[in-house]
Design a protein around this motif. Structure first.
Motif, short mmCIF file in Angstrom:
data_model
loop_
_atom_site.label_atom_id
_atom_site.label_comp_id
_atom_site.label_asym_id
_atom_site.label_seq_id
_atom_site.Cartn_x
_atom_site.Cartn_y
_atom_site.Cartn_z
N PRO A 206 0.83 -1.20 0.00
CA PRO A 206 0.00 0.00 0.00
C PRO A 206 0.88 1.26 0.00
CG PRO A 206 -0.86 -1.59 1.55
CD PRO A 206 0.47 -2.12 1.09
N TYR B 235 0.07 1.54 -5.59
CA TYR B 235 -0.81 0.49 -5.07
C TYR B 235 -1.61 1.07 -3.91
CZ TYR B 235 2.03 -2.50 -7.98
OH TYR B 235 2.67 -3.05 -9.05
N GLU C 188 -4.39 -0.76 -2.36
CA GLU C 188 -4.67 -1.89 -1.46
C GLU C 188 -3.93 -3.11 -1.97
OE1 GLU C 188 -8.79 -2.86 -0.50
OE2 GLU C 188 -9.36 -0.83 -1.10
N ARG D 47 -6.50 -9.63 -3.50
CA ARG D 47 -7.04 -8.33 -3.91
C ARG D 47 -5.90 -7.34 -4.15
NH1 ARG D 47 -11.80 -5.20 -3.62
NH2 ARG D 47 -11.49 -3.07 -2.91
N THR E 3 -9.42 -2.32 -9.87
CA THR E 3 -9.46 -3.30 -8.79
C THR E 3 -9.43 -4.71 -9.39
OG1 THR E 3 -10.74 -1.81 -7.39
CG2 THR E 3 -10.79 -4.15 -6.82
#
Length: 150
Positions: free
Chosen positions: A54, A76, A78, A84, A101
């Protein structure tokens, strides 16, 4: 491999769903390892840099089917390993990044459903992004099929 595609005519969002013939960890590595990503995503060799955490940055110089090159950068947002990945993509002239996503769901240890979604600002942007994402997923599927023996 199965494919599902949805985009509402009155929306600037799209979702692509595929079932890939590879475990989630292999799909994850293909998307988050610079050397592998460059091989299947159409990037210039040695142009891909990834700090997959993250807030970590990424960049790549992509090559279009007609040979033109264009740089991409982002970060990034998440990161949940093997499940994910939310990617911000810098867009020239816009204050906020475009957000893509990816969600991976492993099925029976041998296949992975990938759901890729994005919301854009206009219908034209959505259509172009959806076309690009479809090409990415096609290339990823072919790459994973080549690596099936790995």
């Amino acid at each position: 491999m199965s494919t599902e595609q949805t985009s509402a005519a009155n929306s600037f969002s799209y979702t692509l769903t595929r079932t890939l013939e590879a475990p989630a960890a292999k799909v994850w590595r293909a998307w988050t390892t610079a050397e592998q990503y460059a091989r299947w995503a159409g990037a210039v060799a040695d142009s891909v840099e990834m700090d997959v955490r993250p807030g970590g940055a990424w960049k790549a110089t992509m090559v279009t089917p007609d040979g033109a090159q264009f740089p991409l950068t982002g970060s990034y947002l998440e990161v949940a390993e093997n499940s994910r990945l939310v990617i911000g993509m810098d867009v020239p002239g816009k204050p906020a990044p475009a957000v893509m996503t990816l969600e991976l769901t492993e099925q029976d240890g041998q296949r992975t459903q990938i759901v890729l979604s994005q919301t854009c600002d206009t219908t034209d942007e959505r259509d172009m992004a959806e076309q690009g994402s479809t090409m990415l997923l096609d290339s990823l599927s072919a790459f994973l099929a080549e690596k099936a023996g790995d």
